[in-house]
Scaffold this motif. Structure first.
Motif, PDB file in Angstrom:
ATOM      1  N   LEU A 339      48.318  28.728  48.268  1.00  0.00           N
ATOM      2  CA  LEU A 339      46.900  29.108  48.227  1.00  0.00           C
ATOM      3  C   LEU A 339      46.397  29.173  46.782  1.00  0.00           C
ATOM      4  O   LEU A 339      45.254  28.796  46.493  1.00  0.00           O
ATOM      5  CB  LEU A 339      46.701  30.452  48.924  1.00  0.00           C
ATOM      6  CG  LEU A 339      46.903  30.442  50.443  1.00  0.00           C
ATOM      7  CD1 LEU A 339      46.897  31.868  50.993  1.00  0.00           C
ATOM      8  CD2 LEU A 339      45.833  29.601  51.130  1.00  0.00           C
ATOM      9  N   THR A 340      47.241  29.644  45.878  1.00  0.00           N
ATOM     10  CA  THR A 340      46.861  29.680  44.461  1.00  0.00           C
ATOM     11  C   THR A 340      46.661  28.280  43.911  1.00  0.00           C
ATOM     12  O   THR A 340      45.689  28.016  43.189  1.00  0.00           O
ATOM     13  CB  THR A 340      47.949  30.408  43.643  1.00  0.00           C
ATOM     14  OG1 THR A 340      48.120  31.731  44.157  1.00  0.00           O
ATOM     15  CG2 THR A 340      47.560  30.478  42.180  1.00  0.00           C
ATOM     16  N   ILE A 341      47.572  27.373  44.250  1.00  0.00           N
ATOM     17  CA  ILE A 341      47.430  25.986  43.804  1.00  0.00           C
ATOM     18  C   ILE A 341      46.156  25.374  44.362  1.00  0.00           C
ATOM     19  O   ILE A 341      45.455  24.612  43.671  1.00  0.00           O
ATOM     20  CB  ILE A 341      48.672  25.168  44.217  1.00  0.00           C
ATOM     21  CG1 ILE A 341      49.882  25.594  43.387  1.00  0.00           C
ATOM     22  CG2 ILE A 341      48.420  23.671  44.036  1.00  0.00           C
ATOM     23  CD1 ILE A 341      51.188  24.949  43.812  1.00  0.00           C
ATOM     24  N   ALA A 342      45.794  25.714  45.603  1.00  0.00           N
ATOM     25  CA  ALA A 342      44.561  25.189  46.197  1.00  0.00           C
ATOM     26  C   ALA A 342      43.337  25.651  45.403  1.00  0.00           C
ATOM     27  O   ALA A 342      42.421  24.860  45.126  1.00  0.00           O
ATOM     28  CB  ALA A 342      44.452  25.636  47.651  1.00  0.00           C
ATOM     29  N   ILE A 343      43.318  26.942  45.029  1.00  0.00           N
ATOM     30  CA  ILE A 343      42.189  27.463  44.241  1.00  0.00           C
ATOM     31  C   ILE A 343      42.112  26.755  42.897  1.00  0.00           C
ATOM     32  O   ILE A 343      41.034  26.297  42.465  1.00  0.00           O
ATOM     33  CB  ILE A 343      42.335  28.984  44.050  1.00  0.00           C
ATOM     34  CG1 ILE A 343      42.149  29.716  45.384  1.00  0.00           C
ATOM     35  CG2 ILE A 343      41.327  29.494  43.024  1.00  0.00           C
ATOM     36  CD1 ILE A 343      42.488  31.191  45.316  1.00  0.00           C
ATOM     37  N   LEU A 344      43.252  26.640  42.217  1.00  0.00           N
ATOM     38  CA  LEU A 344      43.260  26.004  40.903  1.00  0.00           C
ATOM     39  C   LEU A 344      42.959  24.512  40.989  1.00  0.00           C
ATOM     40  O   LEU A 344      42.361  23.932  40.067  1.00  0.00           O
ATOM     41  CB  LEU A 344      44.612  26.247  40.224  1.00  0.00           C
ATOM     42  CG  LEU A 344      44.912  27.716  39.912  1.00  0.00           C
ATOM     43  CD1 LEU A 344      46.303  27.862  39.309  1.00  0.00           C
ATOM     44  CD2 LEU A 344      43.865  28.304  38.981  1.00  0.00           C
ATOM     45  N   TYR A 345      43.339  23.887  42.098  1.00  0.00           N
ATOM     46  CA  TYR A 345      42.995  22.476  42.297  1.00  0.00           C
ATOM     47  C   TYR A 345      41.471  22.304  42.387  1.00  0.00           C
ATOM     48  O   TYR A 345      40.899  21.391  41.764  1.00  0.00           O
ATOM     49  CB  TYR A 345      43.650  21.957  43.575  1.00  0.00           C
ATOM     50  CG  TYR A 345      43.126  20.609  44.029  1.00  0.00           C
ATOM     51  CD1 TYR A 345      43.523  19.436  43.398  1.00  0.00           C
ATOM     52  CD2 TYR A 345      42.209  20.521  45.085  1.00  0.00           C
ATOM     53  CE1 TYR A 345      43.039  18.205  43.802  1.00  0.00           C
ATOM     54  CE2 TYR A 345      41.718  19.292  45.497  1.00  0.00           C
ATOM     55  CZ  TYR A 345      42.128  18.147  44.847  1.00  0.00           C
ATOM     56  OH  TYR A 345      41.631  16.928  45.255  1.00  0.00           O
ATOM     57  N   LEU A 346      40.811  23.168  43.148  1.00  0.00           N
ATOM     58  CA  LEU A 346      39.353  23.079  43.273  1.00  0.00           C
ATOM     59  C   LEU A 346      38.674  23.320  41.932  1.00  0.00           C
ATOM     60  O   LEU A 346      37.694  22.644  41.582  1.00  0.00           O
ATOM     61  CB  LEU A 346      38.862  24.078  44.313  1.00  0.00           C
ATOM     62  CG  LEU A 346      39.247  23.771  45.764  1.00  0.00           C
ATOM     63  CD1 LEU A 346      38.892  24.933  46.676  1.00  0.00           C
ATOM     64  CD2 LEU A 346      38.578  22.486  46.236  1.00  0.00           C
ATOM     65  N   ILE A 347      39.186  24.290  41.173  1.00  0.00           N
ATOM     66  CA  ILE A 347      38.623  24.533  39.851  1.00  0.00           C
ATOM     67  C   ILE A 347      38.828  23.320  38.952  1.00  0.00           C
ATOM     68  O   ILE A 347      37.923  22.900  38.222  1.00  0.00           O
ATOM     69  CB  ILE A 347      39.260  25.790  39.226  1.00  0.00           C
ATOM     70  CG1 ILE A 347      38.839  27.043  40.013  1.00  0.00           C
ATOM     71  CG2 ILE A 347      38.855  25.936  37.757  1.00  0.00           C
ATOM     72  CD1 ILE A 347      39.566  28.300  39.589  1.00  0.00           C
ATOM     73  N   GLY A 348      40.032  22.727  39.014  1.00  0.00           N
ATOM     74  CA  GLY A 348      40.311  21.541  38.222  1.00  0.00           C
ATOM     75  C   GLY A 348      39.401  20.377  38.567  1.00  0.00           C
ATOM     76  O   GLY A 348      38.976  19.619  37.692  1.00  0.00           O
ATOM     77  N   ARG A 349      39.090  20.222  39.873  1.00  0.00           N
ATOM     78  CA  ARG A 349      38.165  19.152  40.295  1.00  0.00           C
ATOM     79  C   ARG A 349      36.787  19.360  39.681  1.00  0.00           C
ATOM     80  O   ARG A 349      36.152  18.391  39.238  1.00  0.00           O
ATOM     81  CB  ARG A 349      38.056  19.152  41.823  1.00  0.00           C
ATOM     82  CG  ARG A 349      39.225  18.547  42.561  1.00  0.00           C
ATOM     83  CD  ARG A 349      39.219  17.024  42.466  1.00  0.00           C
ATOM     84  NE  ARG A 349      37.996  16.445  42.978  1.00  0.00           N
ATOM     85  CZ  ARG A 349      37.777  16.136  44.251  1.00  0.00           C
ATOM     86  NH1 ARG A 349      38.741  16.338  45.151  1.00  0.00           N
ATOM     87  NH2 ARG A 349      36.636  15.608  44.643  1.00  0.00           N
ATOM     88  N   ARG A 350      36.315  20.587  39.664  1.00  0.00           N
ATOM     89  CA  ARG A 350      34.996  20.859  39.068  1.00  0.00           C
ATOM     90  C   ARG A 350      35.017  20.569  37.571  1.00  0.00           C
ATOM     91  O   ARG A 350      34.068  20.000  37.025  1.00  0.00           O
ATOM     92  CB  ARG A 350      34.595  22.315  39.299  1.00  0.00           C
ATOM     93  CG  ARG A 350      33.905  22.599  40.631  1.00  0.00           C
ATOM     94  CD  ARG A 350      34.887  22.607  41.735  1.00  0.00           C
ATOM     95  NE  ARG A 350      34.290  22.879  43.046  1.00  0.00           N
ATOM     96  CZ  ARG A 350      34.785  22.395  44.163  1.00  0.00           C
ATOM     97  NH1 ARG A 350      35.850  21.581  44.133  1.00  0.00           N
ATOM     98  NH2 ARG A 350      34.252  22.690  45.332  1.00  0.00           N
ATOM     99  N   ILE A 351      36.089  20.954  36.908  1.00  0.00           N
ATOM    100  CA  ILE A 351      36.201  20.700  35.471  1.00  0.00           C
ATOM    101  C   ILE A 351      36.231  19.202  35.190  1.00  0.00           C
ATOM    102  O   ILE A 351      35.621  18.712  34.238  1.00  0.00           O
ATOM    103  CB  ILE A 351      37.456  21.392  34.907  1.00  0.00           C
ATOM    104  CG1 ILE A 351      37.277  22.905  34.932  1.00  0.00           C
ATOM    105  CG2 ILE A 351      37.763  20.910  33.494  1.00  0.00           C
ATOM    106  CD1 ILE A 351      38.525  23.677  34.536  1.00  0.00           C
ATOM    107  N   ASP A 352      36.942  18.447  36.031  1.00  0.00           N
ATOM    108  CA  ASP A 352      37.095  17.014  35.823  1.00  0.00           C
ATOM    109  C   ASP A 352      35.762  16.274  35.860  1.00  0.00           C
ATOM    110  O   ASP A 352      35.613  15.207  35.261  1.00  0.00           O
ATOM    111  CB  ASP A 352      38.034  16.445  36.891  1.00  0.00           C
ATOM    112  CG  ASP A 352      38.387  14.994  36.628  1.00  0.00           C
ATOM    113  OD1 ASP A 352      38.863  14.689  35.519  1.00  0.00           O
ATOM    114  OD2 ASP A 352      38.161  14.162  37.524  1.00  0.00           O
ATOM    115  N   HIS A 353      34.766  16.827  36.551  1.00  0.00           N
ATOM    116  CA  HIS A 353      33.461  16.175  36.672  1.00  0.00           C
ATOM    117  C   HIS A 353      32.487  16.551  35.561  1.00  0.00           C
ATOM    118  O   HIS A 353      31.340  16.111  35.575  1.00  0.00           O
ATOM    119  CB  HIS A 353      32.831  16.518  38.033  1.00  0.00           C
ATOM    120  CG  HIS A 353      33.589  15.927  39.189  1.00  0.00           C
ATOM    121  ND1 HIS A 353      33.557  16.471  40.459  1.00  0.00           N
ATOM    122  CD2 HIS A 353      34.400  14.861  39.262  1.00  0.00           C
ATOM    123  CE1 HIS A 353      34.315  15.746  41.261  1.00  0.00           C
ATOM    124  NE2 HIS A 353      34.831  14.762  40.560  1.00  0.00           N
TER     125      HIS A 353
END
Length: 427
Positions: A339-353
């Motif tokens: 679940l932590t990786i899922a949260i950080l993945y979503l944050i990373g996606r926003r940063i990538d854009h």
């Protein structure tokens, strides 16, 4: 050609008030992070309540927040609540989980509200961040130069130089995190030399303190930002590797550190050697309950029978393991890690854009936070979560705005004619 939709005078007035609230938040965040870290939590709560009163008449909560990220956070908090049932004190653990969840949702809401501001409103709030961070740095320099007069008044005389310097640690880590959105702000103003110099300057300040966590975080953040500057693909790889390896490899790394006898290494500080001992013990306990963990906020209650002593008057494990990834694995198991990786993945996606400068600095800030979280504070300490959330709000505040007055993404960012034609391009 369509023209951007103009806000009504009433809506413009509402946004101006919102910008004042967020400007006050950005101004006070670094100062309170230094002088009174626990006060960052009520600051966040007050900002969240006032922001809700200003925004929600026009925007419902589900229209304001990042819904996928909010859902992921709610699932994480739900697992924390469930994991409270197998702790020694389920009621207290569940109460803490609810408080953590409320704080995280407030910070997500503040990020959403910050995205509503126009260019001029964003500029004023960004300048407030610059003033607040400048005040915090100035206060640190005064403490260094004149024998810690402010903290002597606030907390009484220090019994040693170590204690005197360590009182500044929370403030130094706050500066180490907030310097990244400040660098974005100066980049937007066209002061790129200053933007490049700010994180190294923060590292120099950290090196003058006792905060090894801030030093490590800023050094790793600078390396990550430099790599992210090579292109989006490299940035994605660095961020993904840091997140996954922290949660997957940290128990093995902890055992290797113990096998290398770093807990006895004289060239390390006493606190560093103690952490090696704690992390090795925690890694052993993680293996015993790998799937669901020992329960939310159970670190201080883990059985220690048969464990190697950490030294006279020292617990085998204090109230938390001083390592966020290990704390998640210990208390919440593999389910919590996913679940932590899922949260950080979503944050990373926003940063990538994000546009290039914001993306590079945000990735540097993320690595800085991960390093500090892996060496210092308890993961559920409210002031620590509030500083991280406040840094996220500041990062949204300083984003460049499009013609419509909303934060830009990579797709809406106009080309930079001043960029060297031979410089690496984003992939």
């Amino acid at each position: 050609m369509t023209t951007p939709k103009q806000d009504s005078p009433r809506e413009q007035q509402r946004l101006n008030r919102l910008s004042l609230v967020l400007a006050a938040f950005c101004l006070l965040l670094p100062v309170l992070g230094l002088l009174a870290p626990k006060a960052v939590v009520p600051l966040s709560l007050i900002a969240g309540i006032v922001t809700a009163a200003l925004v929600w008449p026009q925007k419902r909560p589900w229209q304001l927040v990042d819904r996928p990220l909010t859902l992921a956070v709610c699932l994480f908090i739900g697992w924390c609540l469930l994991a409270s049932f197998w702790t020694p004190l389920p009621g207290e653990a569940a109460g803490l989980a609810l408080r953590v969840g409320i704080l995280l949702l407030i910070m997500i809401g503040l990020c959403g509200a910050a995205g509503l501001m126009g260019a001029e409103q964003s500029r004023k709030a960004g300048l407030a961040l610059a003033v607040g961070l400048g005040l915090a740095v100035g206060l640190v320099l005064i403490e260094f130069a004149f024998g810690f007069p402010l903290f002597t008044v606030l907390k009484g005389p220090a019994t040693s130089d170590y204690i005197a310097y360590s009182r500044l640690n929370r403030g130094i880590t706050t500066i180490a995190i907030l310097v990244w959105p400040l660098a974005v702000l100066f980049w937007q103003f066209g002061h790129r030399t200053v933007a490049f110099a700010l994180p190294p300057a923060a590292l120099a300040l950290a090196l003058s303190s006792q905060s090894s966590a801030a030093v490590l975080g800023l050094f790793a953040g600078l390396v990550a930002a430099a790599l992210a500057g090579l292109g989006r693909s490299v940035g994605r790889l660095v961020l993904a590797a840091a997140v996954v390896l922290a949660l997957v490899a940290s128990p093995g790394v902890a055992k290797l550190m113990k096998e290398a006898r770093l807990h006895e290494a004289e060239y390390l500080s006493n606190t560093a050697r103690y952490r090696v001992h704690i992390w090795s013990f925690v890694s052993d306990r993680i293996v015993e309950r790998p799937l669901i963990g020992w329960g939310f906020d159970s670190s201080g209650s883990i059985p220690t029978e048969g464990a190697e002593s950490a030294g006279i008057s020292r617990k085998v494990i204090p109230s938390h393991p001083h390592n966020g990834p290990l704390q998640i694995l210990l208390e919440l198991g593999a389910v919590g890690a996913v679940l932590t990786i899922a949260i950080l993945y979503l944050i990373g996606r926003r940063i990538d854009h994000l546009p290039t400068a914001a993306r590079v600095c945000s990735q540097g800030m993320c690595i800085t936070i991960l390093c500090i979280a892996a060496t210092a504070y308890g993961l559920w300490q409210s002031h620590w979560l509030a500083v991280i959330g406040g840094a996220a709000v500041a990062s949204v505040v300083v984003l460049p705005r499009s013609a419509a007055g909303r934060p830009q993404t990579a797709a809406t960012t106009p080309p930079d004619p001043s960029q060297d034609a031979g410089a690496p391009r984003d992939s």
